[in-house]
Design an enzyme around this catalytic site. Sequence first.
Site, mmCIF file in Angstrom:
data_model
loop_
_atom_site.group_PDB
_atom_site.id
_atom_site.type_symbol
_atom_site.label_atom_id
_atom_site.label_comp_id
_atom_site.label_asym_id
_atom_site.label_seq_id
_atom_site.Cartn_x
_atom_site.Cartn_y
_atom_site.Cartn_z
ATOM 1 N N ILE A 51 0.842 -1.206 0.000
ATOM 2 C CA ILE A 51 0.000 0.000 0.000
ATOM 3 C C ILE A 51 0.876 1.254 0.000
ATOM 4 N N THR B 82 12.126 -5.187 4.711
ATOM 5 C CA THR B 82 11.967 -6.571 5.161
ATOM 6 C C THR B 82 11.625 -7.392 3.913
ATOM 7 N N PHE C 27 2.802 3.748 7.300
ATOM 8 C CA PHE C 27 2.332 2.448 6.813
ATOM 9 C C PHE C 27 3.155 1.289 7.382
ATOM 10 N N ALA D 262 4.729 -1.755 8.832
ATOM 11 C CA ALA D 262 4.197 -2.734 9.791
ATOM 12 C C ALA D 262 4.552 -4.131 9.307
ATOM 13 N N THR E 24 -6.054 -0.944 10.570
ATOM 14 C CA THR E 24 -6.837 -1.999 9.921
ATOM 15 C C THR E 24 -8.191 -2.194 10.601
ATOM 16 N N ASP E 25 -9.130 -2.787 9.868
ATOM 17 C CA ASP E 25 -10.430 -3.129 10.461
ATOM 18 C C ASP E 25 -10.323 -4.331 11.403
ATOM 19 N N GLU E 26 -9.184 -5.065 11.323
ATOM 20 C CA GLU E 26 -9.069 -6.287 12.138
ATOM 21 C C GLU E 26 -9.032 -5.985 13.630
ATOM 22 N N ALA F 145 -3.824 -7.636 17.344
ATOM 23 C CA ALA F 145 -3.554 -7.125 18.696
ATOM 24 C C ALA F 145 -2.418 -6.105 18.660
ATOM 25 N N ASN G 203 -7.221 -4.806 1.282
ATOM 26 C CA ASN G 203 -6.830 -4.176 0.008
ATOM 27 C C ASN G 203 -6.398 -5.231 -0.999
ATOM 28 N N LEU H 63 -4.270 -13.314 0.049
ATOM 29 C CA LEU H 63 -5.187 -14.189 -0.697
ATOM 30 C C LEU H 63 -5.195 -13.968 -2.218
ATOM 31 N N VAL I 249 -7.727 -23.007 0.076
ATOM 32 C CA VAL I 249 -8.788 -22.232 0.735
ATOM 33 C C VAL I 249 -8.921 -22.749 2.173
HETATM 34 P P1 NAD Z 1 3.331 -4.776 3.491
HETATM 35 O O1 NAD Z 1 3.682 -5.911 4.395
HETATM 36 O O2 NAD Z 1 3.153 -5.004 2.042
HETATM 37 O O3 NAD Z 1 4.439 -3.635 3.623
HETATM 38 C C1 NAD Z 1 4.982 -3.232 4.855
HETATM 39 C C2 NAD Z 1 6.215 -2.378 4.590
HETATM 40 O O4 NAD Z 1 6.739 -1.956 5.853
HETATM 41 C C3 NAD Z 1 7.338 -3.136 3.866
HETATM 42 O O5 NAD Z 1 7.892 -2.332 2.844
HETATM 43 C C4 NAD Z 1 8.375 -3.385 4.967
HETATM 44 O O6 NAD Z 1 9.706 -3.432 4.493
HETATM 45 C C5 NAD Z 1 8.146 -2.157 5.864
HETATM 46 N N1 NAD Z 1 8.562 -2.398 7.249
HETATM 47 C C6 NAD Z 1 8.260 -3.474 8.021
HETATM 48 N N2 NAD Z 1 8.840 -3.350 9.228
HETATM 49 C C7 NAD Z 1 9.509 -2.154 9.219
HETATM 50 C C8 NAD Z 1 10.282 -1.455 10.170
HETATM 51 N N3 NAD Z 1 10.522 -1.972 11.396
HETATM 52 N N4 NAD Z 1 10.795 -0.256 9.833
HETATM 53 C C9 NAD Z 1 10.595 0.277 8.595
HETATM 54 N N5 NAD Z 1 9.888 -0.361 7.647
HETATM 55 C C10 NAD Z 1 9.332 -1.551 7.955
HETATM 56 O O7 NAD Z 1 2.045 -4.114 4.134
HETATM 57 P P2 NAD Z 1 0.797 -3.435 3.414
HETATM 58 O O8 NAD Z 1 -0.173 -4.466 3.054
HETATM 59 O O9 NAD Z 1 1.296 -2.470 2.417
HETATM 60 O O10 NAD Z 1 0.179 -2.631 4.659
HETATM 61 C C11 NAD Z 1 0.598 -1.307 4.950
HETATM 62 C C12 NAD Z 1 -0.119 -0.826 6.193
HETATM 63 O O11 NAD Z 1 -1.523 -0.862 5.978
HETATM 64 C C13 NAD Z 1 0.125 -1.685 7.439
HETATM 65 O O12 NAD Z 1 0.232 -0.840 8.549
HETATM 66 C C14 NAD Z 1 -1.111 -2.572 7.540
HETATM 67 O O13 NAD Z 1 -1.362 -2.929 8.869
HETATM 68 C C15 NAD Z 1 -2.156 -1.626 7.000
HETATM 69 N N6 NAD Z 1 -3.327 -2.270 6.350
HETATM 70 C C16 NAD Z 1 -3.151 -3.201 5.347
HETATM 71 C C17 NAD Z 1 -4.256 -3.742 4.705
HETATM 72 C C18 NAD Z 1 -4.124 -4.767 3.586
HETATM 73 O O14 NAD Z 1 -5.140 -5.311 3.141
HETATM 74 N N7 NAD Z 1 -2.929 -5.037 3.075
HETATM 75 C C19 NAD Z 1 -5.548 -3.346 5.091
HETATM 76 C C20 NAD Z 1 -5.682 -2.418 6.124
HETATM 77 C C21 NAD Z 1 -4.565 -1.869 6.732
HETATM 78 O O1 DAU Z 2 -8.758 -6.604 6.975
HETATM 79 C C1 DAU Z 2 -7.568 -5.911 6.712
HETATM 80 C C2 DAU Z 2 -6.417 -6.875 6.753
HETATM 81 O O2 DAU Z 2 -6.503 -7.656 5.567
HETATM 82 C C3 DAU Z 2 -5.057 -6.199 6.853
HETATM 83 O O3 DAU Z 2 -4.974 -5.513 8.070
HETATM 84 C C4 DAU Z 2 -3.924 -7.233 6.763
HETATM 85 O O4 DAU Z 2 -2.670 -6.573 6.740
HETATM 86 C C5 DAU Z 2 -4.107 -8.022 5.477
HETATM 87 O O5 DAU Z 2 -3.129 -9.042 5.417
HETATM 88 C C6 DAU Z 2 -5.504 -8.629 5.410
HETATM 89 O O6 DAU Z 2 -5.678 -9.677 6.401
HETATM 90 P P1 DAU Z 2 -6.460 -11.041 6.061
HETATM 91 O O7 DAU Z 2 -6.017 -12.062 7.002
HETATM 92 O O8 DAU Z 2 -7.911 -10.792 5.905
HETATM 93 O O9 DAU Z 2 -5.835 -11.279 4.572
HETATM 94 P P2 DAU Z 2 -5.305 -12.584 3.846
HETATM 95 O O10 DAU Z 2 -5.087 -12.183 2.410
HETATM 96 O O11 DAU Z 2 -4.183 -13.223 4.561
HETATM 97 O O12 DAU Z 2 -6.560 -13.545 3.899
HETATM 98 C C7 DAU Z 2 -7.820 -13.156 3.368
HETATM 99 C C8 DAU Z 2 -8.797 -14.274 3.636
HETATM 100 O O13 DAU Z 2 -8.425 -15.405 2.841
HETATM 101 C C9 DAU Z 2 -8.798 -14.752 5.069
HETATM 102 O O14 DAU Z 2 -10.123 -15.090 5.470
HETATM 103 C C10 DAU Z 2 -7.935 -16.013 5.055
HETATM 104 C C11 DAU Z 2 -8.156 -16.560 3.649
HETATM 105 N N1 DAU Z 2 -6.991 -17.261 3.065
HETATM 106 C C12 DAU Z 2 -5.794 -16.629 3.041
HETATM 107 C C13 DAU Z 2 -4.676 -17.273 2.519
HETATM 108 C C14 DAU Z 2 -3.330 -16.577 2.518
HETATM 109 C C15 DAU Z 2 -7.156 -18.535 2.531
HETATM 110 O O15 DAU Z 2 -8.272 -19.095 2.520
HETATM 111 N N2 DAU Z 2 -6.051 -19.163 2.006
HETATM 112 C C16 DAU Z 2 -4.817 -18.601 1.993
HETATM 113 O O16 DAU Z 2 -3.839 -19.254 1.530
#
Ligand code: NAD
Ligand code: DAU
Length: 353
Positions: free
Chosen positions: A11, A34, A79, A81, A132-134, A160, A188, A198, A214
Site C-alpha cells: 500500500i 523486510t 504504513f 508494519a 486496519t479493520d481487524e 492485537a 486491500n 489471498l 482455501v
Molecule cells: P506490506 O507488508 O506489504 O508492507 C509493509 C512495509 O513496511 C514493507 O515495505 C516493509 O519493508 C516495511 N517495514 C516493516 N517493518 C519495518 C520497520 N521496522 N521499519 C521500517 N519499515 C518496515 O504491508 P501493506 O499491506 O502495504 O500494509 C501497509 C499498512 O496498511 C500496514 O500498517 C497494515 O497494517 C495496513 N493495512 C493493510 C491492509 C491490507 O489489506 N494489506 C488493510 C488495512 C490496513
Molecule cells: O482486513 C484488513 C487486513 O486484511 C489487513 O490488516 C492485513 O494486513 C491483510 O493481510 C488482510 O488480512 P487477512 O487475514 O484478511 O488477509 P489474507 O489475504 O491473509 O486472507 C484473506 C482471507 O483469505 C482470510 O479469510 C484467510 C483466507 N486465506 C488466506 C490465505 C493466505 C485462505 O483461505 N487461504 C490462503 O492461503
Amino acid sequence: MILVTGGAGFIGANFVIDWLRVMGEAVVNVDKLTYAGNLGTLQSLHDDPRHSFARADICDRAAIGQLLSTYKPRAIVHFAAESHVDRSIHGPGDFVQTNVIGTFTLLEAAREYWSALEGEAKTSFRFLHVSTDEVFGSLGADDAPFSETTAYAPNSPYSASKAGSDHLVRAWHHTYGLPVLTTNCSNNYGPYQFPEKLIPLMITRALSGDALPVYGDGQNVRDWLYVGDHCSAIREVLVRGVPGETYNVGGWNEMKNLDVVHVLCDLLDRERPKQAGSYRDQITRVTDRPGHDRRYAIDARKLERELGWKPAETFESGLAKTVQWYLDNQEWVDDVASGDYRKWVTTHYAKVA
Ligand code: NAD
Ligand code: DAU
C-alpha cells in the site's frame, strides 16, 4: 514534503506513486526493506528528484530523528508494519516489535520534532497512522458493519499489535496534543501486493499450476477495497481530516473467500485459458487458520459524509485490473518471490499438493 514509512511495501508504494502523480509534493520514503519491501516496486521513481529513499528501521530512534531533522516534513504517513496474519501466528515477536515498539518510537521522534516547530508549521503538522479493520474483531453474519465507535476486540497477534499501535497514537494526541489521524481500512488488493495475501497468492499459484489453498469452509467474509481507492482516502484524510479523529475505509464489497477464488479462476480462464479444464479444478480445502475471524465489514459513511470520499472501483473493475497487472508483471512476481518467500510457502503450505 511528507515522510512516508513502509513506502516499499504494497500500500505504501502505491500511495507514494499516487501521491507524486496527484499532489506532486516531495516524499521521503523510509523503509527497513523486510521481505515485504521491494525497491523494484519503486522503479518508476528512480530518476524522480521528488522521491528520496532511506533504508531505516522505525524502531531506530536516532535514525528517524535524523531523517526528521534533515527533511523537515510537514506530515508523516505511517504504513510500516508487519502485516500478514498467518506470519503473526507463526512468529508474533516481529509484530510486537515493529507494530507496537516501532510505532511508539516513531511517535516519540515525531513528538520531539513537532514540539520544536512553531506557528503555522506546528499547527498544520499531521501524523497519519494507517491501521486496519481487524482491530474490531470478528462479526456475525447479521451484525452491523464496524463503525468508528465499535469496541476494539483484536483476535490475532497481528491485530492485537495493530490495536496496541492505535491506542498509542490516540494517547499521544490526548496526552501531548500531537495532531494525529487514524484510518482503519478493510482488505486491500491491487498491483504490487506480495503474493502471500489471498488474491495475489491465488493468481500466482493458479498460473504456476499449484493447488489453491482455501482455509476451512471458505465462507469467511472480507470487505475488499482496491488499493488506489485506499490511497485516495488517505489523501483526503491527510488534507481535511480532523486531528484526533479516526476514519473507517472500506469498499462496500463483502465477499466470501471461496467466491473470490471462483471469480479469480473465471477471470483467468478467460484471460489465460489452460490447455484443459478450469483453474477452479486447482482449488483445495485446507486446515483453517487458527482463530480465523469469520467476517469483516466496514461502515465507511463517516468518510463519505464528512470528507466526501467514496471508492471509485467496483470489485469487478478492480479485480480485472489486478489480474491483468499480474499477467503483465510476471517478472516483478519472480523477483519478490525469492528465498524468504519460497521458505514461507514450503513451511506454511507444507501439506498442500
Ligand atoms: P506490506 O507488508 O506489504 O508492507 C509493509 C512495509 O513496511 C514493507 O515495505 C516493509 O519493508 C516495511 N517495514 C516493516 N517493518 C519495518 C520497520 N521496522 N521499519 C521500517 N519499515 C518496515 O504491508 P501493506 O499491506 O502495504 O500494509 C501497509 C499498512 O496498511 C500496514 O500498517 C497494515 O497494517 C495496513 N493495512 C493493510 C491492509 C491490507 O489489506 N494489506 C488493510 C488495512 C490496513
Ligand atoms: O482486513 C484488513 C487486513 O486484511 C489487513 O490488516 C492485513 O494486513 C491483510 O493481510 C488482510 O488480512 P487477512 O487475514 O484478511 O488477509 P489474507 O489475504 O491473509 O486472507 C484473506 C482471507 O483469505 C482470510 O479469510 C484467510 C483466507 N486465506 C488466506 C490465505 C493466505 C485462505 O483461505 N487461504 C490462503 O492461503
